[in-house]
Write an enzyme that holds these catalytic residues in place. Structure first.
Site, PDB file in Angstrom:
ATOM      1  N   ARG A  27     -86.385 -28.715 -51.864  1.00  0.00           N
ATOM      2  CA  ARG A  27     -86.588 -27.270 -51.862  1.00  0.00           C
ATOM      3  C   ARG A  27     -88.038 -27.008 -52.256  1.00  0.00           C
ATOM      4  NH1 ARG A  27     -81.148 -24.408 -54.347  1.00  0.00           N
ATOM      5  NH2 ARG A  27     -79.616 -25.741 -53.329  1.00  0.00           N
TER       6      ARG A  27
ATOM      7  N   ASP B 259     -72.733 -21.335 -49.847  1.00  0.00           N
ATOM      8  CA  ASP B 259     -73.257 -22.016 -48.659  1.00  0.00           C
ATOM      9  C   ASP B 259     -72.217 -22.865 -47.952  1.00  0.00           C
ATOM     10  OD1 ASP B 259     -75.807 -20.955 -48.916  1.00  0.00           O
ATOM     11  OD2 ASP B 259     -76.472 -22.567 -50.241  1.00  0.00           O
TER      12      ASP B 259
ATOM     13  N   GLN C 113     -75.990 -26.774 -63.248  1.00  0.00           N
ATOM     14  CA  GLN C 113     -75.473 -26.104 -62.058  1.00  0.00           C
ATOM     15  C   GLN C 113     -73.959 -26.169 -61.959  1.00  0.00           C
ATOM     16  OE1 GLN C 113     -75.025 -28.047 -58.252  1.00  0.00           O
ATOM     17  NE2 GLN C 113     -76.616 -26.708 -57.397  1.00  0.00           N
TER      18      GLN C 113
END
Length: 797
Positions: A357, A488, A685
């Site tokens: 990313r 996603d 996360q």
């Protein structure tokens, strides 16, 4: 099991056992020159981009996670014994080796004792600079003189582009050179090229780094990694250290390292300090100039104090005293520090994020603003404006914004199938949060360009965001999920409908109506409310399943998340957002949140959905690629935990809200770190759920949307200190057992000291509120009535 403790006075986390379940890390520097360092001095460094500016190497997905790093090796000339100033990489037996690591705000200090020698290594990047200090203090605590050799070590990349460095070895193994001249190491990639600082993140340019030793003479060096380590050896037993002498090797292809050696003689009780300075730029120019200006122990100490003062000032935006010490650690230091680091680096560089990313993920970075608006409002505005200029004229967004090369008005729009449905709807959280913090309603009238063409006011940008979703609806008139909504893994087909986005859209329409009403635009407000009324009707018609809301409708008409659906039956996001958006009726809100408690709550947090996906086709739900109980497949996705807390607070359920908050609060696991495994001071996360064999394990530290939403939900919903354009709303929703709390809040340049008492053991409801001794009519402290220093007394009941 406990590996460390919080020191809030110093604003540090102190690791007292080095054998942590995983490498526990910290961040140094800034978005210009950044670095990661762990409790054992592992980690790497990067310039502007974690993907294309990585100048110090890390070997990812290894055991341990954090090697190589920034190492000091010490060798005793008399015995030939050697060790490292951090426990790893040499790894001496812990019954002989003592060590403590203090992770602070953008600095780390590692102390050790071994064989009568004590060391203290301090690592940091000075404010606004593109170099770093490694300061080493060595003390002889034995009763005899000691002759020691000290070696530095780091491993430079062969190409700052991580793909080229780690994968394209047939090229990158042949482009680096390393030399030493006038005591400065010089590392050069593409040395035949002229250095171009403006193009440093491109492939075919020269990239250069340097290293210097201050405080002792250079007795040897190595810039060849293989010469320093030796054949069939590694970081724990480098040949040069074992032999006690560097070979003065010059890297010419293969791999480069940074090693400077010195000899020290210490009398009993004597201490010496040395500095390693390492940075980017041409050694013969930038290196020499930097050492001349910054190369002293006194200057290093001054820079460290300046760094601490800067970071500590940011953390001073809110200080609380609650009955829960672990919450105090979270709010007063580590929760906000985590938000600030995540705001800076988005999802670009960590021990897990490996360059995949490169830039600022659009929707992540918009949400990250929520966690820092109070601490750094000016920087939050800059970021918010950057993200608004990443919105396209059609209301959609570019998925990743690269601030180091972003050109508003000239960016290409993505292909239509790449649009995500939730991207610009996050502005309806972030913009009001920023305006509430600053009181700057005129921000809505500021004109900013779109990414591709044209420009509009911020209010115009918000309208285009709404229109983008209103123009893209499915057969049931609910917003399309497009390539993805927040999840996603959801594969509905391009025209499948996302209920999560429907709730986001509803919130956006409400916010837009409120703002346009403020600006005297009744037609705009009526437009928004009319669309909201229609959307409400469609939600009630198609999305309620009796005890909870569905989560989506595929473009083939399949309804996901119903009582009859075997896998992923209940979806957390649609339940909590039905409450946050105001779409749920009071009865629906109570029922769906009770379903969350029964079907999704675990001792470690709220599962994203349940039961897990095992048989569902991958083209419908990509979560099936994950093991059950991890990430989107019935795992505990920590990004969503704050939403659950906020929903329960809005319903007045303070006990349940706090139960959910503590279940996922990192500090709550400090005394049982073996469960969570990763750092007990920052968010991760994902947490493994009860559908996995290792419930409670948490992965992917630091860079996660969980940081902003956890801090936001705790400070603005549990403690209820909620800034609005007109002032500071105080609306706590506490555990009923709390007698109250105290807080000092920096608000628009003024200080507000808040004392909340809860004599009747309620969760929510302000009975009385006074500002500087004067009673107020409701729970809003008007900004125009604030003095420089203010005392607010709140009684719940």
């Amino acid at each position: 099991m406990q590996y460390g403790h919080f020191d809030d006075e110093a604003k540090e986390y102190v690791i007292t056992r080095p054998d942590t379940p995983q490498s526990w890390s910290n961040y140094l520097g800034s978005t210009e020159y950044g670095a990661i360092i762990t409790n054992n001095a592992g980690g790497y460094g990067f310039y502007k981009s974690g993907a294309r500016g990585r100048f110090l190497r890390l070997r990812f997905n290894n055991i341990p996670l954090d090697q190589p790093g920034r190492y000091f090796y010490l060798r005793d000339a008399e015995s030939g014994d050697y060790w490292s100033a951090s426990w790893q990489p040499v790894g001496k037996p812990l019954d002989q080796y003592e060590t403590t690591c203090r992770h602070g705000t953008a600095y780390t200090v590692i102390t050790s004792r071994y064989a009568g020698i004590a060391t203290e290594a301090t690592y940091f990047v000075p404010l606004g600079q593109t170099f770093e200090y490694w300061r080493l203090k060595i003390s002889n605590e034995s009763e005899r003189p000691r002759q020691l050799a000290a070696f530095s070590f780091c491993e430079f990349t062969n190409q700052w582009d991580t793909f080229q460095d780690q994968v394209n070895l047939q090229y990158s193994l042949f482009i680096v050179r390393g030399t030493c001249s006038d005591g400065l190491l010089r590392i050069a990639i593409h040395d035949n090229f002229t250095s171009d600082d403006e193009a440093v993140l491109q492939s075919d340019v020269s990239s250069r780094a340097w290293m210097a030793l201050v405080g002792a003479p250079v007795a040897g060096y190595d810039t060849s990694q293989s010469a320093f380590l030796g054949p069939y050896r590694s970081y724990h037993n480098p040949l040069a250290v074992e032999q006690g002498q560097c070979g003065n090797s010059n890297a010419y292809g293969d791999n480069a390292c940074g090693t400077l050696q010195t000899f020290l003689t210490l009398q009993p009780g004597e201490s010496r300090e040395i500095l390693i300075m390492m940075g980017i730029g041409e050694a013969r120019v930038v290196g020499k100039q930097t050492v001349a200006q910054f190369g002293s122990l006194a200057r290093a100490e001054a820079e460290l104090q300046k760094l601490k003062e800067s970071w500590h000032a940011r953390l001073g935006s809110l200080v609380v005293e609650t009955p829960d010490e672990e919450l105090n650690h979270t709010i007063n230091v580590w929760g906000l520090y985590n938000c600030l680091i995540t705001f800076a680096w988005s999802r670009a560089a960590s021990l897990v994020y490996n360059g995949e990313r490169d830039g600022l993920g659009f929707r992540d970075s918009v949400q990250d603003i929520l966690g820092v608006a109070a601490a750094i409002p000016e920087e939050a505005q800059v970021r918010l404006e950057l993200m608004l200029t990443g919105q396209l004229a059609n209301g959609g967004a570019i998925p990743v914004i690269k601030p180091f090369e972003h050109r508003p008005g000239f960016e290409a729009a993505p292909d239509p199938e790449e649009y995500r449905s939730d991207d610009c709807l996050w502005f309806f959280n972030a913009v009001p949060a920023f305006v509430g913090e600053t009181g700057d309603m005129d921000f809505y009238l500021k004109v900013l360009p779109y990414a591709d063409t044209g420009a509009d006011t911020v209010l115009g940008h918000l309208r285009r965001a709404l229109e983008f979703n209103l123009e893209r609806t499915g057969r049931n008139n609910l917003p399309c999920g497009l390539s993805a909504d927040w999840n996603d893994c959801l594969r509905l087909g391009y025209y499948g409908e996302s209920l999560f986005v429907a709730f986001q859209l509803r919130l956006g329409l409400t916010v837009y109506a409120e703002v346009t009403t403020h600006f005297g635009q009744p037609e705009e407000a009526a437009w928004a409310l009319a669309h909201r009324d229609k959307l409400d009707a469609y939600i009630q018609q198609y999305a309620w399943d009796g005890n909870w809301f569905i989560w989506a409708i595929g473009d083939d008409g399949t309804v996901y998340g119903t009582k009859s659906y075997e896998e992923g039956q209940v979806y957390l996001n649609t339940q909590v957002w039905s409450v946050l958006s105001g779409a749920a009726t009071p009865e629906q809100a109570a029922r769906c949140m009770e379903t969350v408690h029964k079907k999704l709550a675990t001792p470690y947090g709220l599962m994203l959905s349940a039961p897990p996906f095992v048989k569902t086709p991958v083209d419908v739900m990509r979560a099936v690629v994950f093991n059950p109980g991890i990430k989107e497949n019935a795992g505990i996705f920590n990004h969503t935990q704050g939403w659950g807390v906020m929903a329960e607070c809005l319903l007045g359920n303070g006990d349940r809200a706090y139960e959910y908050y503590r279940a996922s609060m990192p500090a709550a696991y400090n005394g049982r770190a073996e469960i969570r495994q990763m750092e007990p001071y920052v968010q991760g996360q994902t947490t493994y759920s009860i559908y996995s064999p290792r419930p409670g394990n948490t992965r992917t530290a630091w860079l996660t949307g969980a940081a902003a939403w956890a801090y936001y939900s705790a400070t603005q919903y549990i403690l209820g200190l909620r800034p609005e354009a007109a002032g500071l709303r105080i609306d706590p929703c506490l555990p009923s057992a709390w007698p109250g709390f105290k807080a000092t809040r920096r608000f628009r340049g003024k200080t507000v000291a808040v004392s909340v008492t809860n004599p009747h053991g309620v969760c929510r409801g302000v009975k009385s509120l006074t500002l500087n001794g004067e009673p107020l009519a409701d729970n809003l402290v008007p900004a125009d009535r604030l003095a420089e220093h203010n005392q607010v007394e709140v009684v719940l009941g």
